[in-house]
Scaffold this active site. Structure first.
Site, mmCIF file in Angstrom:
data_model
loop_
_atom_site.group_PDB
_atom_site.id
_atom_site.type_symbol
_atom_site.label_atom_id
_atom_site.label_comp_id
_atom_site.label_asym_id
_atom_site.label_seq_id
_atom_site.Cartn_x
_atom_site.Cartn_y
_atom_site.Cartn_z
ATOM 1 N N LEU A 151 -0.329 -7.196 -3.518
ATOM 2 C CA LEU A 151 0.913 -7.071 -4.279
ATOM 3 C C LEU A 151 0.602 -7.146 -5.772
ATOM 4 C CD1 LEU A 151 3.202 -9.294 -2.040
ATOM 5 C CD2 LEU A 151 3.174 -6.800 -2.175
ATOM 6 N N GLU A 152 0.466 -6.005 -6.399
ATOM 7 C CA GLU A 152 0.050 -5.955 -7.793
ATOM 8 C C GLU A 152 1.203 -6.209 -8.756
ATOM 9 O OE1 GLU A 152 -2.248 -2.471 -8.585
ATOM 10 O OE2 GLU A 152 -3.477 -2.723 -6.782
ATOM 11 N N ASN A 153 2.414 -6.353 -8.211
ATOM 12 C CA ASN A 153 3.570 -6.623 -9.071
ATOM 13 C C ASN A 153 4.041 -8.070 -8.954
ATOM 14 O OD1 ASN A 153 3.906 -3.864 -10.026
ATOM 15 N ND2 ASN A 153 4.420 -3.393 -7.906
#
Length: 562
Positions: free
Chosen positions: A387-389
């Protein structure tokens, strides 16, 4: 004044008693209590007491408004599917006629009232709707004909719970139901790693059954069997069943115990492992099937699961068209073959554009349940968190622990944070990794697309060097993760990332520096970490586009570490 009021009260009470006595003598007979004069009003006894034109009517178990059955009547080109019942009524009385209907055009009415016959109707309805009208009987009317019908050539209609409510016409009524007996014969008829199937004996008069797990109601059914799903593997549960009808619910049956099976697992993950992301899309890299992934990869992370409209829940949609007609059955078979060969195949959640949000207990439960469902459907061994956000450490921890409880000790959990996410133990990603340290497999931080970062010695290092890899890995190793939970994530080629690609030689030198203290750059860790897990790459597809140069060089080196 108080005394006078009491005396007045006594006087009128005596008068009332006298009047009641007079009425009891027969001079003024009491009115009959209002009842439903229709028989088999809920179609629980099939079409008993009802007649339908041209064989148009039948009874069904779904949809129903109440009880276990309803009328289904299907019109034809020359027939409107009219179903009738003759109902006994009292002369000179007012009745309320009602019924619940669903489906095509539905009509409800009455004839033979001796006054004005009435009807009502509704167009197509996708849910149950109540039709209601009233009528008054003539001075000599003792029976009327109640009817439902649809419209010629239109869709079937459903009707249930018909009522002709008013004074008792003397025709008798359906017997009042009694609470059904307690079900007997409850037994476990089957188990899986996530479900227990149950069966029991039929109870006379019951229209449904409630199933209880460990004292809590979990489902309601109309038949004498049920499968309770969403259970943890290798776990025992207590089950009971009750019988229900409109009169109430029976006592609970004798409890039985059902124990879920273990999840079948292949060989254990090797001490040193190589992880590769497999692309479920075509972005210019070599299009692969799972069967085509290089054998050097020990963990194959299928990228990516998709968010759903349910908060926290994910699903997986194979891009069959983009992958040259790769079918779901072929995909599942390839996963099974990889697992039989000792590989682990997991589903990755997130990616650059991933929008999965787990920020409360409900979404955490949805995440765990949906990932576990994907594991059962496709044979995945676990999940990768990419989950890069951002993520919420509290609720992602809750979600992964819930998933672990369902899947058991064989669950593979990997993470692929960006470099910024692992700079400090106060960051949410790092917190999550530490929170689940007892069930975490490996953190493969992305040492690319980041620019310069601090190492564990407080110095700034530029990406693309041995020092960048070793000094940033040191933060995780000194921050609380076990060496076996740390991997080095790099692009497989210059096409795999915007920046940060290093040759396989640099990757291998960094692995040697961390595990053996050799081939280091200017940074040398204070001690060695021979249990370091290994390396990861984005992606197996870009690796294949470059002739598998990355896995052919890094794979044997990882597997040859001490």
């Amino acid at each position: 004044m108080a005394i006078l009021r009491r005396r007045s009260s006594r006087f009128w009470s005596a008068a009332v008693l006298a009047a009641l006595a007079l009425g009891a003598s027969g001079t003024h007979p009491a009115a009959a209590a209002d009842i439903n004069n229709a028989k088999n009003a809920g179609f629980e006894s099939g079409l008993t007491n009802w007649t339908c034109t041209a064989g148009s009517g039948t009874t069904v178990s779904s949809p129903v408004h109440g009880g276990a059955a309803a009328l289904k009547a299907t019109p034809a080109g020359q027939d409107n599917a009219k179903c009738t019942q003759t109902v006994a009524v009292r002369p000179g009385s007012t009745y309320t006629l009602s019924a619940w209907v669903q489906g095509g055009y539905s009509y409800l009415g009455v004839t033979g009232t001796g006054t004005t016959d009435v009807s009502t109707w509704t167009p197509d309805s996708s849910s149950w709707k109540q039709l209601t009208t009233t009528f008054t009987t003539g001075a000599s009317t003792t029976s009327v004909t109640v009817y439902t019908h649809g419209w010629y050539g239109q869709a079937a209609y459903f009707a249930d719970d018909v009522s002709v409510y008013g004074p008792d016409g003397g025709g008798g009524t359906d017997p009042e139901p009694t609470v059904p007996a307690t079900p007997s014969g409850l037994a476990v008829s089957g188990t899986s790693s996530s479900s227990v199937s149950l069966a029991w004996n039929t109870v006379s008069g019951a229209t449904g059954y409630n199933v209880y797990r460990n004292g809590t109601k979990v489902t309601a059914v109309t038949g004498t069997s049920a499968t309770v799903t969403g259970l943890a593997a290798s776990t025992s549960y207590s089950f009971q069943v009750t019988a229900t009808n409109s009169a109430g619910e029976s006592a609970r049956s004798t409890a039985v115990t059902g124990t879920t099976t273990t999840i079948p697992t292949g060989p254990a993950l090797p001490k040193h492992a190589v992880t590769g992301y497999w692309q479920n899309f075509n972005n210019g890299a070599t299009v692969q099937r799972i069967s085509g992934v290089q054998s050097q990869y020990d963990i194959i992370a299928v990228a990516f699961a998709d968010a759903t409209t349910t908060p926290g829940a994910v699903t997986f949609n194979l891009d069959s068209a983009g992958l040259g007609g790769y079918t779901v059955d072929q995909f599942k078979a390839d996963i099974a073959a990889k697992k039989a060969a000792g590989k682990k195949v997991i589903v990755s959640v997130g990616g650059e554009r991933g929008t999965v949000t787990v920020n409360d207990s409900t979404s955490a439960a949805n995440f765990a349940n949906s990932v576990y469902s994907l594991m059962q459907t496709y044979g995945f061994d676990g999940v990768d968190i990419d989950l890069e956000n951002g993520l919420n450490a509290t609720y992602m921890t809750q979600a992964l622990r819930s998933l672990s409880a369902k899947a058991g000790s064989s669950l593979i959990i990997t993470m692929a944070p960006q470099t910024i996410d692992m700079q400090s133990t106060s960051n949410s990603y790092f917190q999550t990794a530490l929170n689940i340290k007892d069930i975490l497999t490996v953190v493969n931080m992305q040492y690319y697309n980041s620019g310069s970062m601090l190492g564990c010695d407080g110095k700034v290092y530029s990406q693309g060097s041995v020092d960048f890899l070793t000094a940033l890995a040191c933060i995780q190793l000194e921050g609380g993760l076990a060496p076996s939970q740390v991997g080095l994530g790099l692009p497989a080629s210059t096409s795999g990332a915007g920046s940060g690609y290093v040759s396989p030689t640099v990757v291998n030198n960094a692995l040697d520096c961390l595990t053996k203290g050799t081939n280091c750059g200017s940074f040398k860790p204070s001690k060695t970490y021979p249990d370091l897990r290994g390396a990861m790459t984005w992606s197996t597809n870009w690796d294949a586009s470059a002739g598998n140069a990355w896995s052919n060089a890094v794979g044997p080196h990882v597997h040859g570490l001490p």
